[in-house]
Write a protein that holds these residues in place. Structure first.
Motif, PDB file in Angstrom:
ATOM      1  N   SER A 171     -18.595  36.611 -17.670  1.00  0.00           N
ATOM      2  CA  SER A 171     -18.071  35.580 -18.550  1.00  0.00           C
ATOM      3  C   SER A 171     -18.937  34.335 -18.421  1.00  0.00           C
ATOM      4  O   SER A 171     -19.775  34.233 -17.505  1.00  0.00           O
ATOM      5  N   LEU A 172     -18.729  33.385 -19.329  1.00  0.00           N
ATOM      6  CA  LEU A 172     -19.411  32.098 -19.214  1.00  0.00           C
ATOM      7  C   LEU A 172     -19.049  31.406 -17.906  1.00  0.00           C
ATOM      8  O   LEU A 172     -19.894  30.789 -17.253  1.00  0.00           O
ATOM      9  N   GLU A 173     -17.803  31.525 -17.494  1.00  0.00           N
ATOM     10  CA  GLU A 173     -17.363  30.945 -16.231  1.00  0.00           C
ATOM     11  C   GLU A 173     -18.124  31.570 -15.066  1.00  0.00           C
ATOM     12  O   GLU A 173     -18.572  30.867 -14.142  1.00  0.00           O
ATOM     13  N   ASP A 174     -18.283  32.889 -15.078  1.00  0.00           N
ATOM     14  CA  ASP A 174     -19.026  33.589 -14.028  1.00  0.00           C
ATOM     15  C   ASP A 174     -20.485  33.127 -14.028  1.00  0.00           C
ATOM     16  O   ASP A 174     -21.088  32.896 -12.966  1.00  0.00           O
ATOM     17  N   MET A 175     -21.050  32.978 -15.225  1.00  0.00           N
ATOM     18  CA  MET A 175     -22.428  32.516 -15.364  1.00  0.00           C
ATOM     19  C   MET A 175     -22.596  31.116 -14.783  1.00  0.00           C
ATOM     20  O   MET A 175     -23.559  30.839 -14.042  1.00  0.00           O
ATOM     21  N   ALA A 176     -21.659  30.226 -15.086  1.00  0.00           N
ATOM     22  CA  ALA A 176     -21.730  28.855 -14.573  1.00  0.00           C
ATOM     23  C   ALA A 176     -21.594  28.832 -13.053  1.00  0.00           C
ATOM     24  O   ALA A 176     -22.340  28.116 -12.357  1.00  0.00           O
ATOM     25  N   ALA A 177     -20.663  29.614 -12.522  1.00  0.00           N
ATOM     26  CA  ALA A 177     -20.445  29.634 -11.069  1.00  0.00           C
ATOM     27  C   ALA A 177     -21.689  30.128 -10.337  1.00  0.00           C
ATOM     28  O   ALA A 177     -22.098  29.559  -9.317  1.00  0.00           O
ATOM     29  N   THR A 178     -22.319  31.168 -10.879  1.00  0.00           N
ATOM     30  CA  THR A 178     -23.524  31.708 -10.248  1.00  0.00           C
ATOM     31  C   THR A 178     -24.667  30.708 -10.297  1.00  0.00           C
ATOM     32  O   THR A 178     -25.370  30.474  -9.299  1.00  0.00           O
ATOM     33  N   GLY A 179     -24.876  30.112 -11.473  1.00  0.00           N
ATOM     34  CA  GLY A 179     -25.963  29.153 -11.626  1.00  0.00           C
ATOM     35  C   GLY A 179     -25.808  27.959 -10.699  1.00  0.00           C
ATOM     36  O   GLY A 179     -26.768  27.524 -10.041  1.00  0.00           O
ATOM     37  N   LEU A 180     -24.604  27.415 -10.613  1.00  0.00           N
ATOM     38  CA  LEU A 180     -24.357  26.254  -9.754  1.00  0.00           C
ATOM     39  C   LEU A 180     -24.495  26.603  -8.277  1.00  0.00           C
ATOM     40  O   LEU A 180     -25.002  25.810  -7.479  1.00  0.00           O
ATOM     41  N   ALA A 181     -24.059  27.800  -7.908  1.00  0.00           N
ATOM     42  CA  ALA A 181     -24.179  28.220  -6.514  1.00  0.00           C
ATOM     43  C   ALA A 181     -25.637  28.373  -6.105  1.00  0.00           C
ATOM     44  O   ALA A 181     -26.017  28.025  -4.974  1.00  0.00           O
ATOM     45  N   LEU A 182     -26.468  28.871  -7.000  1.00  0.00           N
ATOM     46  CA  LEU A 182     -27.887  29.036  -6.700  1.00  0.00           C
ATOM     47  C   LEU A 182     -28.582  27.689  -6.544  1.00  0.00           C
ATOM     48  O   LEU A 182     -29.494  27.539  -5.723  1.00  0.00           O
ATOM     49  N   VAL A 183     -28.150  26.699  -7.297  1.00  0.00           N
ATOM     50  CA  VAL A 183     -28.697  25.345  -7.132  1.00  0.00           C
ATOM     51  C   VAL A 183     -28.255  24.773  -5.794  1.00  0.00           C
ATOM     52  O   VAL A 183     -29.046  24.183  -5.050  1.00  0.00           O
ATOM     53  N   ASP A 184     -26.986  24.957  -5.460  1.00  0.00           N
ATOM     54  CA  ASP A 184     -26.462  24.457  -4.183  1.00  0.00           C
ATOM     55  C   ASP A 184     -27.193  25.060  -2.986  1.00  0.00           C
ATOM     56  O   ASP A 184     -27.411  24.388  -1.972  1.00  0.00           O
ATOM     57  N   SER A 185     -27.567  26.333  -3.124  1.00  0.00           N
ATOM     58  CA  SER A 185     -28.239  27.006  -2.010  1.00  0.00           C
ATOM     59  C   SER A 185     -29.735  26.711  -1.968  1.00  0.00           C
ATOM     60  O   SER A 185     -30.424  27.117  -1.015  1.00  0.00           O
ATOM     61  N   GLY A 186     -30.250  26.045  -3.004  1.00  0.00           N
ATOM     62  CA  GLY A 186     -31.668  25.730  -3.046  1.00  0.00           C
ATOM     63  C   GLY A 186     -32.534  26.821  -3.641  1.00  0.00           C
ATOM     64  O   GLY A 186     -33.764  26.680  -3.704  1.00  0.00           O
ATOM     65  N   GLU A 187     -31.920  27.893  -4.103  1.00  0.00           N
ATOM     66  CA  GLU A 187     -32.699  28.991  -4.684  1.00  0.00           C
ATOM     67  C   GLU A 187     -33.116  28.719  -6.123  1.00  0.00           C
ATOM     68  O   GLU A 187     -34.023  29.373  -6.647  1.00  0.00           O
ATOM     69  N   ALA A 188     -32.441  27.776  -6.776  1.00  0.00           N
ATOM     70  CA  ALA A 188     -32.772  27.390  -8.150  1.00  0.00           C
ATOM     71  C   ALA A 188     -32.778  25.870  -8.252  1.00  0.00           C
ATOM     72  O   ALA A 188     -32.114  25.173  -7.460  1.00  0.00           O
ATOM     73  N   PRO A 237     -22.376  36.237 -22.559  1.00  0.00           N
ATOM     74  CA  PRO A 237     -21.094  36.553 -21.907  1.00  0.00           C
ATOM     75  C   PRO A 237     -19.902  36.075 -22.735  1.00  0.00           C
ATOM     76  O   PRO A 237     -20.030  35.217 -23.616  1.00  0.00           O
ATOM     77  N   THR A 238     -18.753  36.604 -22.440  1.00  0.00           N
ATOM     78  CA  THR A 238     -17.529  36.190 -23.120  1.00  0.00           C
ATOM     79  C   THR A 238     -17.184  34.744 -22.761  1.00  0.00           C
ATOM     80  O   THR A 238     -17.619  34.220 -21.734  1.00  0.00           O
ATOM     81  N   VAL A 239     -16.394  34.119 -23.616  1.00  0.00           N
ATOM     82  CA  VAL A 239     -15.981  32.725 -23.419  1.00  0.00           C
ATOM     83  C   VAL A 239     -14.450  32.681 -23.433  1.00  0.00           C
ATOM     84  O   VAL A 239     -13.828  32.944 -24.459  1.00  0.00           O
ATOM     85  N   ASP A 240     -13.855  32.413 -22.293  1.00  0.00           N
ATOM     86  CA  ASP A 240     -12.393  32.403 -22.194  1.00  0.00           C
ATOM     87  C   ASP A 240     -11.789  33.686 -22.765  1.00  0.00           C
ATOM     88  O   ASP A 240     -10.741  33.666 -23.422  1.00  0.00           O
ATOM     89  N   GLY A 241     -12.468  34.782 -22.540  1.00  0.00           N
ATOM     90  CA  GLY A 241     -11.994  36.077 -23.018  1.00  0.00           C
ATOM     91  C   GLY A 241     -12.394  36.413 -24.432  1.00  0.00           C
ATOM     92  O   GLY A 241     -12.185  37.538 -24.900  1.00  0.00           O
ATOM     93  N   GLY A 242     -12.979  35.456 -25.154  1.00  0.00           N
ATOM     94  CA  GLY A 242     -13.384  35.681 -26.540  1.00  0.00           C
ATOM     95  C   GLY A 242     -14.820  36.162 -26.653  1.00  0.00           C
ATOM     96  O   GLY A 242     -15.681  35.805 -25.847  1.00  0.00           O
ATOM     97  N   GLU A 243     -15.083  36.988 -27.664  1.00  0.00           N
ATOM     98  CA  GLU A 243     -16.418  37.540 -27.863  1.00  0.00           C
ATOM     99  C   GLU A 243     -17.324  36.519 -28.549  1.00  0.00           C
ATOM    100  O   GLU A 243     -16.969  35.966 -29.586  1.00  0.00           O
ATOM    101  N   PRO A 244     -18.489  36.251 -27.995  1.00  0.00           N
ATOM    102  CA  PRO A 244     -19.401  35.268 -28.589  1.00  0.00           C
ATOM    103  C   PRO A 244     -20.137  35.856 -29.785  1.00  0.00           C
ATOM    104  O   PRO A 244     -20.444  37.047 -29.829  1.00  0.00           O
ATOM    105  N   ALA A 245     -20.410  35.013 -30.764  1.00  0.00           N
ATOM    106  CA  ALA A 245     -21.161  35.427 -31.945  1.00  0.00           C
ATOM    107  C   ALA A 245     -22.159  34.320 -32.295  1.00  0.00           C
ATOM    108  O   ALA A 245     -21.771  33.291 -32.844  1.00  0.00           O
TER     109      ALA A 245
END
Length: 409
Positions: free
Chosen positions: A166-183, A286-294
C-alpha cells in the motif's frame, strides 16, 4: 558556333537559376527554423510532420506508400513542443501538413477549432481501450494512437526487496530507510505535480472530471468531491511525516534513484534509461487506503488535417500503414513508449519495463482533452504547493476547485 555558345550560355544560366532556387529554398527553410516558423510545405502531394525521433522511422513507410500510390511525399521534422502552434497557424492557409503527430490532449482544441478531420478507425478493438478512448472527442475518433505512457512505481530491489502492499507501506519503508541512513530521501516523487499525483486521488476515490458515454463532463469537477478531499488529507499526512517534499524535483528524482539513494521513484518510461547502474523493477502503483490507483494515461497519435487537399491518401496512410504492427513496433523501438496497438504491445512486453508500465496503466484514465482541462493544471498545482508548505489538504483542494470553476465559468 554562336548558336552552340548561346545554347551553352542558356544552359549555364538555367543551371545557375536552379542552383539559386535550391539555395533560396534551403535559406527559407533555415530561416524558418531560426525564427521557429513552420517549415516550408513545398510541392509534395503528401506532407507529414513529425519530430526528429519519429521522422526517420516514418520516412521509409511513407516512401513505400508514395511509390505504391504514385504520389510524392515529404516527411518534415517539427519540434514536438511547436507542433500544435505550427499546425494551427499553417493548416488553415494551406501551408500545413496533411498528417502530423502530437499528444492526445490536443484532441479537444484541434477538433473543436476544425483543424483535424475525424478518422474512421474500423478496428478499434485491436487497440488498447484507453488509447482509443483518449483519441475520441464528442463521440468521434480524431487520431490514430500509436503509443501510450503513464507513471508507475520504479523500485530499487536492493533497498526495497518487496513490493509495497500500500502507499502507507511504501511511506513506512522509505522513511525507515532514511532513518537508518541507507537512503537520503524516502521517495523520488517530484512535487508539486498534478500529473504525477493523480493516482493517489483516484485511489482515494476522487477524480478530476466525471465521465459519460460521450467522454469527460467538464461541468462535473471532482477535485472537491468526498474522495478528492480525502486525497487532499492523504497528501497532508505524507508531507507532515516527511515522505513528500517540494524540494524533490524531476532532476532530484532522477539523480537520487540513479545513484541508489532512494528506494522508490514515481515516474514514467521517459526516465528509466537513466537507471542503468541500479537494480530496479517497474511495477503497478500501490493501493491507497484500500483503493485501486489509476494514473493519467497519455497517448501519442497521428492526425489528419481538415485542410488536406489529399485527404484520402492521408487517411489511408495513417490507418493502413501507421496502424500496422511493424510501424508501431518501429516507433516503440525509438521512443521507448508502449505501443497502442495490442499486438505490438504484446510484442514489446517482452521488455519487463514495458510490461510493468503497461500493468500500472491498464486501468488508468486518459488525460482529459476537453477544453476545461486547461483551467485545471495551474490551480491544482498551486494547491499541492500550499500543501507542501503546510496548508490543510482538504482546504487547498476546495480552494483550487473554486478557482477552477470560476475559470471555466
Amino acid at each position: 558556333t554562336e548558336t552552340e555558345m548561346a545554347t551553352e550560355t542558356e544552359m549555364a544560366t538555367e543551371t545557375e537559376m536552379a542552383s539559386e532556387t535550391e539555395m533560396a529554398t534551403e535559406a527559407a527553410e533555415a530561416t524558418a527554423t531560426e525564427t521557429e516558423a513552420p517549415p516550408v510545405r513545398g510541392d509534395a502531394d503528401l506532407v507529414i510532420w513529425a519530430d526528429d525521433t519519429r521522422a526517420p522511422v516514418i520516412e521509409p513507410f511513407a516512401q513505400e506508400f508514395a511509390e505504391a500510390q504514385g504520389i510524392t511525399v515529404a516527411v518534415q521534422e517539427v519540434p514536438s513542443d511547436r507542433m500544435r502552434d505550427f499546425v494551427t497557424t499553417a493548416a488553415p492557409v494551406g501551408e500545413g501538413p496533411d498528417v502530423f503527430i502530437t499528444a492526445h490532449d490536443a484532441v479537444g482544441s484541434l477538433a473543436g477549432n476544425g483543424i483535424v478531420a475525424p478518422l474512421d478507425v474500423s478496428n478499434p478493438d485491436d487497440y488498447l481501450p484507453v488509447a482509443i478512448e483518449a483519441c475520441t472527442f464528442e463521440g468521434q475518433t480524431y487520431c490514430l494512437p500509436y503509443a501510450i505512457e503513464n507513471v508507475a512505481l520504479v523500485r530499487n530491489t536492493d533497498l526495497a526487496p518487496e513490493s509495497p502492499e500500500s502507499l502507507e507501506d511504501m511511506a513506512a519503508t522509505g522513511l525507515a530507510l532514511v532513518d537508518s541512513g541507507e537512503a537520503t530521501i524516502p521517495v523520488g516523487w517530484q512535487q508539486p505535480d498534478t500529473y504525477h499525483n493523480y493516482w493517489v486521488v483516484t485511489g482515494d476515490g476522487g477524480y478530476v472530471f466525471g465521465q459519460t458515454d460521450e467522454g469527460y463532463d467538464g461541468s462535473d469537477l471532482g477535485i472537491d468531491s468526498e474522495g478528492g478531499l480525502a486525497a487532499g488529507e492523504t497528501f497532508t499526512d505524507l508531507v507532515e511525516r516527511g515522505f513528500l517534499s517540494e524540494s524533490v524535483t524531476y532532476d532530484v528524482m532522477l539523480e537520487s534513484f540513479a545513484n541508489g539513494e532512494t528506494p522508490y521513484a514515481v515516474t514514467g518510461p521517459w526516465a528509466v534509461a537513466e537507471f542503468t547502474d541500479v537494480p530496479y523493477v517497474v511495477e503497478p502503483l500501490p493501493t491507497v487506503d484500500g483503493g485501486e490507483p489509476a494514473p493519467f494515461v497519455g497517448v501519442q497519435g497521428f492526425y489528419v488535417s481538415a485542410f488536406s487537399e489529399n485527404a484520402l491518401a492521408a487517411q489511408t496512410f495513417v490507418l493502413d500503414v501507421m496502424g500496422t504492427e511493424e510501424a508501431q513496433v518501429g516507433l516503440y523501438e525509438v521512443g521507448n513508449r508502449p505501443p497502442a496497438l495490442q499486438s505490438a504491445f504484446d510484442q514489446a512486453s517482452s521488455d519487463p519495463d514495458i510490461q510493468g508500465f503497461g500493468e500500472a496503466g491498464a486501468d488508468g484514465y486518459a488525460m482529459p482533452s476537453i477544453p476545461e482541462m486547461n483551467s485545471v493544471w495551474e490551480s491544482w498545482d498551486n494547491a499541492y504547493t500550499l500543501i507542501m508548505q503546510g496548508e490543510d489538504g482538504a482546504e487547498a483542494f476546495t480552494e483550487a476547485a473554486d478557482q477552477i470553476r470560476n475559470q471555466i465559468g
